[in-house]
Motif scaffolding. Structure first.
Motif, PDB file in Angstrom:
ATOM      1  N   GLU A 151       3.989  49.177  30.827  1.00 23.87           N
ATOM      2  CA  GLU A 151       3.226  50.242  31.077  1.00 23.87           C
ATOM      3  C   GLU A 151       2.301  49.727  32.102  1.00 23.87           C
ATOM      4  OE1 GLU A 151       1.110  52.373  27.881  1.00 23.87           O
ATOM      5  OE2 GLU A 151       2.126  51.299  27.889  1.00 23.87           O
ATOM      6  N   ILE A 152       1.653  50.572  33.221  1.00 21.85           N
ATOM      7  CA  ILE A 152       0.175  50.354  34.072  1.00 21.85           C
ATOM      8  C   ILE A 152      -0.443  51.664  33.863  1.00 21.85           C
ATOM      9  CG2 ILE A 152      -0.182  49.585  36.102  1.00 21.85           C
ATOM     10  CD1 ILE A 152       2.811  48.826  36.386  1.00 21.85           C
ATOM     11  N   ALA A 167     -17.479  58.472  30.126  1.00 18.43           N
ATOM     12  CA  ALA A 167     -16.787  58.567  31.016  1.00 18.43           C
ATOM     13  C   ALA A 167     -17.299  58.064  31.964  1.00 18.43           C
ATOM     14  CB  ALA A 167     -16.706  60.106  30.949  1.00 18.43           C
ATOM     15  N   GLY A 168     -18.203  56.992  32.275  1.00 20.82           N
ATOM     16  CA  GLY A 168     -18.646  56.820  33.563  1.00 20.82           C
ATOM     17  C   GLY A 168     -17.803  55.244  33.739  1.00 20.82           C
ATOM     18  N   GLN A 169     -16.616  54.817  33.357  1.00 19.95           N
ATOM     19  CA  GLN A 169     -15.598  54.059  33.510  1.00 19.95           C
ATOM     20  C   GLN A 169     -14.376  54.350  33.129  1.00 19.95           C
ATOM     21  OE1 GLN A 169     -17.415  50.911  30.806  1.00 19.95           O
ATOM     22  NE2 GLN A 169     -16.889  51.567  28.712  1.00 19.95           N
ATOM     23  N   VAL A 170     -13.662  53.385  33.905  1.00 25.27           N
ATOM     24  CA  VAL A 170     -12.008  53.890  33.565  1.00 25.27           C
ATOM     25  C   VAL A 170     -11.662  52.006  32.843  1.00 25.27           C
ATOM     26  CG1 VAL A 170     -11.720  53.438  35.575  1.00 25.27           C
ATOM     27  CG2 VAL A 170     -10.053  54.714  34.680  1.00 25.27           C
ATOM     28  N   GLN A 171     -10.291  52.450  32.507  1.00 26.61           N
ATOM     29  CA  GLN A 171     -10.222  51.291  31.731  1.00 26.61           C
ATOM     30  C   GLN A 171      -8.540  50.861  32.452  1.00 26.61           C
ATOM     31  OE1 GLN A 171      -9.615  49.575  27.118  1.00 26.61           O
ATOM     32  NE2 GLN A 171      -7.556  49.856  28.184  1.00 26.61           N
ATOM     33  N   VAL A 172      -8.366  49.539  33.005  1.00 29.59           N
ATOM     34  CA  VAL A 172      -7.311  49.298  33.333  1.00 29.59           C
ATOM     35  C   VAL A 172      -6.445  48.881  32.827  1.00 29.59           C
ATOM     36  CG1 VAL A 172      -8.280  49.837  35.873  1.00 29.59           C
ATOM     37  CG2 VAL A 172      -8.221  47.696  35.176  1.00 29.59           C
ATOM     38  N   ASN A 173      -5.424  48.248  32.541  1.00 34.59           N
ATOM     39  CA  ASN A 173      -4.188  47.643  32.263  1.00 34.59           C
ATOM     40  C   ASN A 173      -3.136  48.102  32.141  1.00 34.59           C
ATOM     41  OD1 ASN A 173      -4.176  45.435  29.505  1.00 34.59           O
ATOM     42  ND2 ASN A 173      -3.699  47.389  28.049  1.00 34.59           N
ATOM     43  N   GLN A 174      -2.312  46.475  31.761  1.00 30.46           N
ATOM     44  CA  GLN A 174      -0.995  46.476  31.632  1.00 30.46           C
ATOM     45  C   GLN A 174      -0.388  45.711  30.465  1.00 30.46           C
ATOM     46  OE1 GLN A 174      -3.022  45.353  34.176  1.00 30.46           O
ATOM     47  NE2 GLN A 174      -1.842  42.893  33.677  1.00 30.46           N
ATOM     48  N   GLY A 186      -3.259  43.134  25.990  1.00 32.82           N
ATOM     49  CA  GLY A 186      -4.703  41.986  26.336  1.00 32.82           C
ATOM     50  C   GLY A 186      -5.394  42.021  27.652  1.00 32.82           C
ATOM     51  N   ASN A 187      -4.424  43.250  28.091  1.00 35.49           N
ATOM     52  CA  ASN A 187      -4.886  42.859  29.895  1.00 35.49           C
ATOM     53  C   ASN A 187      -5.920  44.218  30.208  1.00 35.49           C
ATOM     54  OD1 ASN A 187      -2.827  40.439  30.301  1.00 35.49           O
ATOM     55  ND2 ASN A 187      -1.847  42.121  30.183  1.00 35.49           N
ATOM     56  N   GLU A 188      -6.776  44.376  29.869  1.00 33.49           N
ATOM     57  CA  GLU A 188      -7.875  45.334  29.939  1.00 33.49           C
ATOM     58  C   GLU A 188      -8.936  45.048  30.760  1.00 33.49           C
ATOM     59  OE1 GLU A 188      -6.908  44.256  26.845  1.00 33.49           O
ATOM     60  OE2 GLU A 188      -6.285  45.837  25.516  1.00 33.49           O
ATOM     61  N   LYS A 189      -9.596  45.666  31.369  1.00 34.92           N
ATOM     62  CA  LYS A 189     -11.065  45.559  31.834  1.00 34.92           C
ATOM     63  C   LYS A 189     -11.149  46.911  32.457  1.00 34.92           C
ATOM     64  CE  LYS A 189     -12.628  43.908  36.481  1.00 34.92           C
ATOM     65  NZ  LYS A 189     -12.422  43.386  37.625  1.00 34.92           N
ATOM     66  N   LEU A 190     -12.521  47.086  32.364  1.00 33.51           N
ATOM     67  CA  LEU A 190     -13.605  48.207  32.387  1.00 33.51           C
ATOM     68  C   LEU A 190     -14.052  48.129  33.367  1.00 33.51           C
ATOM     69  CD1 LEU A 190     -15.354  48.974  28.595  1.00 33.51           C
ATOM     70  CD2 LEU A 190     -13.276  50.289  29.950  1.00 33.51           C
ATOM     71  N   VAL A 191     -13.964  49.330  34.224  1.00 32.98           N
ATOM     72  CA  VAL A 191     -14.757  48.907  35.302  1.00 32.98           C
ATOM     73  C   VAL A 191     -15.047  50.247  36.249  1.00 32.98           C
ATOM     74  CG1 VAL A 191     -12.651  48.084  36.973  1.00 32.98           C
ATOM     75  CG2 VAL A 191     -12.728  50.417  37.341  1.00 32.98           C
ATOM     76  N   LYS A 221       2.383  38.741  33.807  1.00 32.13           N
ATOM     77  CA  LYS A 221       1.190  40.102  33.499  1.00 32.13           C
ATOM     78  C   LYS A 221       1.797  40.613  34.026  1.00 32.13           C
ATOM     79  CE  LYS A 221      -2.160  37.540  31.390  1.00 32.13           C
ATOM     80  NZ  LYS A 221      -4.386  36.579  31.178  1.00 32.13           N
ATOM     81  N   ILE A 222       2.192  40.925  34.820  1.00 30.68           N
ATOM     82  CA  ILE A 222       2.817  41.766  36.095  1.00 30.68           C
ATOM     83  C   ILE A 222       4.221  42.888  35.416  1.00 30.68           C
ATOM     84  CG2 ILE A 222       3.598  42.752  38.464  1.00 30.68           C
ATOM     85  CD1 ILE A 222       1.975  40.057  39.325  1.00 30.68           C
ATOM     86  N   PRO A 223       4.311  43.758  35.025  1.00 31.84           N
ATOM     87  CA  PRO A 223       5.559  44.363  34.862  1.00 31.84           C
ATOM     88  C   PRO A 223       6.689  45.040  35.581  1.00 31.84           C
ATOM     89  CG  PRO A 223       3.291  45.761  34.204  1.00 31.84           C
ATOM     90  CD  PRO A 223       3.350  44.180  35.153  1.00 31.84           C
ATOM     91  N   THR A 224       7.940  44.830  34.902  1.00 29.26           N
ATOM     92  CA  THR A 224       8.960  44.153  36.068  1.00 29.26           C
ATOM     93  C   THR A 224       9.998  45.534  35.925  1.00 29.26           C
ATOM     94  OG1 THR A 224      10.563  43.113  33.915  1.00 29.26           O
ATOM     95  CG2 THR A 224       9.242  41.613  36.508  1.00 29.26           C
ATOM     96  N   ASN A 225       9.548  46.307  35.117  1.00 35.99           N
ATOM     97  CA  ASN A 225      11.014  47.487  34.660  1.00 35.99           C
ATOM     98  C   ASN A 225      10.736  48.752  34.988  1.00 35.99           C
ATOM     99  OD1 ASN A 225      12.826  46.448  33.355  1.00 35.99           O
ATOM    100  ND2 ASN A 225      11.226  45.449  31.971  1.00 35.99           N
ATOM    101  N   ALA A 226      11.184  49.572  36.265  1.00 35.85           N
ATOM    102  CA  ALA A 226      11.080  50.921  36.730  1.00 35.85           C
ATOM    103  C   ALA A 226      10.613  51.561  35.273  1.00 35.85           C
ATOM    104  CB  ALA A 226      12.014  51.807  37.608  1.00 35.85           C
ATOM    105  N   GLN A 227      10.009  52.432  35.756  1.00 34.65           N
ATOM    106  CA  GLN A 227       8.793  53.290  34.372  1.00 34.65           C
ATOM    107  C   GLN A 227       8.629  54.784  34.961  1.00 34.65           C
ATOM    108  OE1 GLN A 227       5.692  50.942  33.466  1.00 34.65           O
ATOM    109  NE2 GLN A 227       6.209  49.853  34.089  1.00 34.65           N
ATOM    110  N   LYS A 228       8.571  55.556  34.288  1.00 32.90           N
ATOM    111  CA  LYS A 228       8.396  56.968  34.908  1.00 32.90           C
ATOM    112  C   LYS A 228       6.893  57.167  34.812  1.00 32.90           C
ATOM    113  CE  LYS A 228      12.031  58.404  31.650  1.00 32.90           C
ATOM    114  NZ  LYS A 228      12.474  57.918  30.291  1.00 32.90           N
ATOM    115  N   ILE A 229       6.165  58.238  35.580  1.00 36.60           N
ATOM    116  CA  ILE A 229       4.557  58.565  35.409  1.00 36.60           C
ATOM    117  C   ILE A 229       4.227  59.333  35.044  1.00 36.60           C
ATOM    118  CG2 ILE A 229       3.556  59.427  37.058  1.00 36.60           C
ATOM    119  CD1 ILE A 229       5.187  58.434  39.558  1.00 36.60           C
TER     120      ILE A 229
END
Length: 267
Positions: free
Chosen positions: A140-141, A150-157, A164-169, A208-216
């Motif tokens: 997942e990404i 709503a002043g920030q977005v969490q990115v994660n994979q 456990g790769n969350e970052k708030l920006v 920490k980088i996914p390798t399987n093709a994914q749906k959007i």
């Protein structure tokens, strides 16, 4: 943080034969699961049901306080509308909207321009996912805007269900106050996240980088239980809406598809 592991479990309703028939050959890569979808831009002039499957009639588990409903998915003035509304649906007292692609996409650039919903306890998400329902590991990404701020977005994979790769920006001006551009560039050895054209996170650790093709996916949902993460749920009395103007995928090595694309600017 909490992210459902059941996003795609109902897409089994879509014929596997259809997925096979829509296979688009691509150059060989080290991707564990070869993609079935190629580059595209969707400006949501209509809801293309050959590209999008509308989630309907279930929920992702006890943490979700709404039932996916096709009634909460629509197009208005060239904008995809995903709604969260108080309406007894299935096992829940609220209904919410989600769409997911019928095909899987691999390494490349994923971009979306959207405005998130307003409301504590809500999650407005743009992400890619694959998992056990598709007989694949949970990869997942994510871009997730949590209603408590709503002043920030969490990115994660997630890689094989490990997060456990969350970052708030920050999202300047607030993600729910206007349309913003969110993008990630997914490569074998690097994953980069962008907000309004600015690099906000770069991952180079292969583990920490996914390798399987994914749906959007695009989804808007709420919770009564994950208040520490998403905020205490409090329905305003009016429907909440996530609006999407554009989504695009550009496969690795291909030229940019539209003038505003981040791929026109990247090396």
């Amino acid at each position: 943080m909490m992210t459902s592991t059941n996003h795609a479990r109902k897409l089994g309703l879509v014929s596997l034969a259809l997925l096979g028939a829509c296979f688009i050959p691509q150059a060989a890569s080290a991707q564990d699961d070869q993609p079935t979808g190629g580059s595209f831009v969707d400006n949501f002039e209509r809801l293309d049901t050959s590209r999008w499957y509308v989630s309907d009639g279930w929920n992702n588990g006890p943490h979700q306080n709404c039932t996916w409903s096709r009634k909460q998915v629509g197009i208005k003035d060239g904008v995809l509308q995903l709604q969260f509304i108080q309406s007894k649906t299935g096992e829940r007292n609220y209904a919410c909207g989600e769409i997911q692609t019928t095909k899987r996409y691999g390494y490349g650039t994923y971009e979306a321009r959207y405005r998130t919903a307003t409301g504590s306890g809500l999650n407005s998400a743009f992400f890619t996912y694959i998992g056990p329902t598709d007989k694949k590991p949970h990869d997942e990404i994510d871009f997730e805007v949590l209603g408590k701020n709503a002043g920030q977005v969490q990115v994660n994979q997630y890689i094989s269900a490990k997060g456990g790769n969350e970052k708030l920006v920050p999202v300047v001006g607030g993600a729910d106050q206007g349309f913003n551009d969110y993008a990630f560039v997914w490569e074998k050895d690097r994953l980069r996240y962008y907000v309004n054209g600015k690099l906000v996170q770069e991952v180079t650790d292969p583990s920490k980088i996914p390798t399987n093709a994914q749906k959007i996916f695009f989804s808007l949902w709420g919770t009564d239980t994950l208040s520490g993460w998403m905020g205490k749920f409090a329905y305003s009395g009016q429907p909440a809406t996530m609006q999407v103007k554009r989504v695009a995928f550009t496969a690795s090595g291909e030229k940019c598809l539209f003038p505003e694309s981040i791929t026109c600017k990247l090396d």
